[in-house]
Structure formats: structure tokens, C-alpha cells
Design an enzyme around this catalytic site. Structure first.
Site, PDB file in Angstrom:
ATOM      1  N   ASP A  55      -2.313  15.581  -2.808  1.00  0.00           N
ATOM      2  CA  ASP A  55      -1.981  17.824  -2.760  1.00  0.00           C
ATOM      3  C   ASP A  55      -1.268  17.806  -1.217  1.00  0.00           C
ATOM      4  OD1 ASP A  55      -3.581  17.620  -0.377  1.00  0.00           O
ATOM      5  OD2 ASP A  55      -5.475  18.448  -1.610  1.00  0.00           O
TER       6      ASP A  55
ATOM      7  N   CYS B 214       0.594  -1.181   0.427  1.00  0.00           N
ATOM      8  CA  CYS B 214       0.132   0.324   0.439  1.00  0.00           C
ATOM      9  C   CYS B 214       0.969   1.583   0.147  1.00  0.00           C
ATOM     10  CB  CYS B 214      -1.205   0.078   1.087  1.00  0.00           C
ATOM     11  SG  CYS B 214      -2.076  -1.683   1.792  1.00  0.00           S
TER      12      CYS B 214
ATOM     13  N   HIS C  72       1.909  13.381  -6.884  1.00  0.00           N
ATOM     14  CA  HIS C  72       0.682  14.734  -6.569  1.00  0.00           C
ATOM     15  C   HIS C  72      -0.481  14.785  -7.952  1.00  0.00           C
ATOM     16  CE1 HIS C  72       0.251  18.925  -5.407  1.00  0.00           C
ATOM     17  NE2 HIS C  72       1.193  19.479  -5.980  1.00  0.00           N
TER      18      HIS C  72
END
Ligand code: CAO
Length: 418
Positions: A395, A335, A391
Site C-alpha cells: 500500500d 527479490c 499495489h
């Protein structure tokens, strides 16, 4: 009525014995005035020699590797009309090398007046005018084509190979020129070591991540003084059972807490890029350095294991990794990844996201640091953290929240010991 004319090497600035490195025409070719016919390589530059008259090539008088000088006959040409008095001499054209030969006043080709638009006007592309023309006709920017000709010059086959690759969907779409062949042995002694399978697989994955994921790295420090005190008190418990209690297991627990706090870090974009897959499990990839290269085994369900279980499992997978015994199952399903260089040193680094994860934590070496606690300066053990993230998904504010939360969790060992 046609006649035969010799085409001679023009004034090349008095340079003697200049090597022929390329012959650009063959018997039967129809040439226009100023078409290039051979390429010469002098001490400081490569020059293309054009013909000063148009006609049909009859016989080539030089061969590759010949050393020639002004006045040498390059080829004979069948020229229409009566033989004339010698025509004006056409100067050579420098196509490579910043420094020009002292003699051949090179004709710098300007983009605007070049008949070969779409290619660098000079300097950085090594190709004959014929190849440039072909590239122009096919809409190929030669700066993206690797040259396999003599001295890495781009030849026609390179242009065709490039077009074929583009049409078959090959390439990364970034128009990156292939690496140039360099003969390193020319500069000193070398040894060639073939890359391991792991090295090659890692290179492919890292390159894919590097070029497809817009990376940002956020830095933060964590005060792990209490955590280290706890670790020192308890590492014997682990040692008695045959494994090591290192800072990494506490960091793994803290990362799970931060993933729960900022769930977007526990996500992946699907292959279409249209959906975000949110994960409800907590599997962590751990970068392990092995003699064969970097591997990333995955510790599953970290949220369900305590620090001792994690220490044991970490020991087992590190050993398996170093013995080259990891299976694809051991390395699947991460993950989020942790890359710890704390055992080695360094102050900070910018890890590459292990796609399709969207975040990776780089851990550097902790250091006893004078730190303000209230009004007092006291020595605290400070751990540098580097968080790289995708990105497209995360954010900056979410990343800052994640790393601040992580730092706070590491500072409070009570939340990490179970
Ligand atoms: N600060 C200070 N000391 C640290 C530390 C840190 N952040 N992290 C580990 N240490 C200490 C450990 O406590 C241990 O010392 P003690 O034996 O005195 O307790 C020593 O450094 C060695 O630790 P380790 O490296 O053997 O164990 P680990 O659990 O920290 O790491 C593993 C395990 C497998 C991650 C590590 O061995 C490894 O391979 N690291 C390299 C990963 C890598 O190459 N990443 C780069 C990927 S990008 O190219």
C-alpha cells in the site's frame, strides 16, 4: 413468376471510377432488399452498396479492383413476380472514413435501429453487414477483432479465428484489439530490423507485468553528498583491483536495509494470487543495457557482501551480459530490482515492476542542488529515486516508508560501507 433484374450502381454523388474493394455476395445467395452487395472505395470514404430489391443472385458482373460509376451493372438477380417499373433508388451507406463523399448522402446507422446490434454504429469497424451479423450471432465485439481483409477489413475468417482463440483460453483477457497492420513505407523510407531473442523475451515479460500488475510510482530524493565523498576517496581501491566503485553498490546495500525494514517489499504473490511468499534472502535484479537488449542478471545474497565485492560482481555480470553469456541461472531468483539510468541522465522515470518481484527502484542522475541545511542554503548532491510497486501487495504508506528509509540510508554512508 420470376424475372431477371439488373442491379445498378446507384447515385454515388457523381463520383466516377470508384474502386470495387469487396464483393459481399456470390451466385445463388438469397438477398433481402437493402442487403449490401459490394463495397466501393472513393477518395474519402468506403461505401457499401445495397440491392434495392430482394432475390437470388444469378451473375456477378463486376470484379475486385474494377472502377465503376453510377449506372454500372453490378449483378443480375432473379426476382419473384412480374417485372415492375424501376423502384426507388437506395443510397449507399458510408461505413468508414470521417468525411463522406460529397454525393452519396450516407445513411448513418443508429445503434437503436440497426439490425446489427452490438457493433459500432459507424466509423471505427471495417466489416460487411454479413460479418457484422455473424459477429452479432456469436456475441463477438468486432472492435476486438483484427482485420486481415483488404484495407484491414474484418472478414469472416477473422471472426472465427478470434472465437477459436478465445475458446482455447488465448488472449490476455483484456479484450485488446491486435495492432493494425500499417504500411510504413507508404510514408517514407524505412528499414526493417528483426528483434533479437532478448528483445522479444523482454517484451513478453514487460507486457505481462504491465497488464497484470497495478503499478504506482513513488518519488523521493536522497542526499548522497557524503556517500559521493566516500566513493571518490575509495574508488582507487577498487580501480587498482580492476573494477569500478559506482553509486550503484551503495544503493544496493541501502535497498537491502530498506527491504529488511519493510519486508513486504521482499515478497512475491504465488501463481494462485492467494498467498504472499515472504523471502528471507536478499537477491537483487540489476537491469543491464546491452547491444542485444535489456537483461536482468541477479546478484545473490547482497546482504552478505561488502561494496567492493559487489562492485567486482557487478563488473563481472555486466560484462557477461554484454557478451551475451548470461545463463538462466544468472537471471533467476530476484527479490527486488534496480534499474539505474544514472550513468546516462534524466530526472525521473516510472520503471515497470519485474514480476514476480513487487517493487523496482529507478535511479536517475544525481545533481548538485542548492539545499537548505538548517537556515543555510548549501550545495548538496541529490539523487532522484523512483520506486514502482505492485499495489496489490504494497500500500502507499508502506511504499512511502520504504523510500524514506532508503533515502535516509543513502544519506548516511557509514551504514553502507561494510
Ligand atoms: N548519478 C550520477 N552519476 C552516476 C550515477 C548516478 N545515479 N550512476 C552512475 N553514475 C556514474 C558512475 O559513477 C560512472 O562514472 P565514473 O566512472 O566517473 O564513476 C558513470 O556514471 C557510468 O556508470 P555505469 O553506468 O558504467 O555504472 P553503474 O554501476 O552505475 O551501472 C549498469 C551499471 C550495468 C546498471 C549500467 O551500465 C546499465 O546498464 N544501466 C542501464 C540500465 C537500464 O537500461 N535500465 C533501464 C531498464 S528499463 O528500460
Amino acid at each position: 413468376m420470376a424475372h431477371i433484374e439488373d442491379i445498378l450502381v446507384p447515385d454515388i454523388g457523381g463520383a466516377d471510377d470508384v474502386e470495387v474493394i469487396e464483393i459481399l455476395v456470390k451466385p445463388g445467395d438469397q438477398l433481402q432488399e437493402e442487403d449490401s452487395i459490394i463495397t466501393l472505395e472513393g477518395d474519402k470514404a468506403t461505401m457499401e452498396v445495397p440491392t434495392n430489391v430482394g432475390g437470388i443472385v444469378k451473375e456477378i458482373k463486376v470484379k475486385l479492383g474494377d472502377l465503376i460509376s453510377e449506372g454500372t451493372v453490378i449483378l443480375t438477380l432473379e426476382v419473384e413476380g412480374e417485372a415492375q417499373a424501376p423502384k426507388k433508388e437506395v443510397s449507399t451507406e458510408t461505413v468508414a472514413g470521417a468525411a463522406t463523399p460529397k454525393a452519396a448522402a450516407p445513411k448513418e446507422r443508429k445503434a437503436a435501429d440497426s439490425k446489427h446490434e452490438g457493433v459500432a454504429p459507424s466509423g471505427d469497424v471495417y466489416a460487411s453487414p454479413g460479418v457484422r451479423r455473424l459477429a452479432h450471432e456469436l456475441g463477438v465485439d468486432l472492435r476486438n477483432v483484427g482485420g486481415t481483409g483488404p484495407k484491414n477489413r474484418i472478414i469472416k475468417q477473422d471472426v472465427f479465428a478470434y472465437v477459436k482463440k478465445r475458446l482455447s483460453g488465448g488472449g490476455d483477457g483484456l479484450q485488446v484489439a491486435p495492432a493494425r497492420k500499417v504500411d510504413f513505407a507508404k510514408f517514407g523510407e524505412i528499414e526493417t530490423i528483426p528483434l533479437s531473442k532478448i528483445n522479444k523475451a523482454t517484451a513478453v515479460n514487460l507486457h505481462r507485468s504491465w497488464v497484470t500488475i497495478p503499478h504506482v510510482t513513488q518519488f523521493e530524493d536522497a542526499d548522497i553528498t557524503e556517500m559521493e565523498a566516500f566513493r571518490q576517496e575509495n574508488k582507487k581501491v577498487a580501480a587498482d583491483k580492476g573494477y569500478k566503485l559506482t553509486p550503484l553498490v551503495f544503493i544496493m546495500k541501502a535497498v537491502v536495509g530498506a527491504l529488511k525494514e519493510v519486508p513486504k517489499f521482499n515478497a512475491s504473490l504465488d501463481a494462485t494470487g492467494d498467498n504472499l511468499i515472504m523471502k528471507k534472502y536478499f537477491h537483487l535484479g540489476i537491469a543491464v543495457d546491452t547491444p542485444n537488449g535489456l537483461v536482468v542478471p541477479v546478484v545473490k545474497d547482497v546482504d552478505k557482501k561488502d561494496i567492493y565485492e559487489l562492485a567486482k560482481e557487478l563488473g563481472e555480470i555486466s560484462e557477461k551480459a554484454r557478451d551475451n553469456k548470461l545463463t538462466p541461472v544468472d537471471m533467476a531468483g530476484s527479490c527486488f530490482t534496480i534499474s539505474s539510468l544514472g550513468g546516462i541522465g534524466g530526472t525521473a522515470f516510472t520503471p515497470i515492476v519485474n514480476g514476480p518481484d513487487v517493487g523496482i527502484l529507478g535511479v536517475s542522475r544525481s545533481k548538485l542542488t542548492p539545499t537548505y541545511v538548517g537556515d543555510e542554503i548549501v550545495p548538496r548532491l541529490i539523487l532522484p529515486l523512483s520506486l514502482s510497486y505492485d499495489h496489490r501487495v504494497i500500500d502507499g504508506a508502506a511504499a512511502a516508508r520504504f523510500i524514506v528509509d532508503l533515502s535516509a540510508r543513502l544519506a548516511d554512508v557509514t551504514g553502507l560501507t561494510h
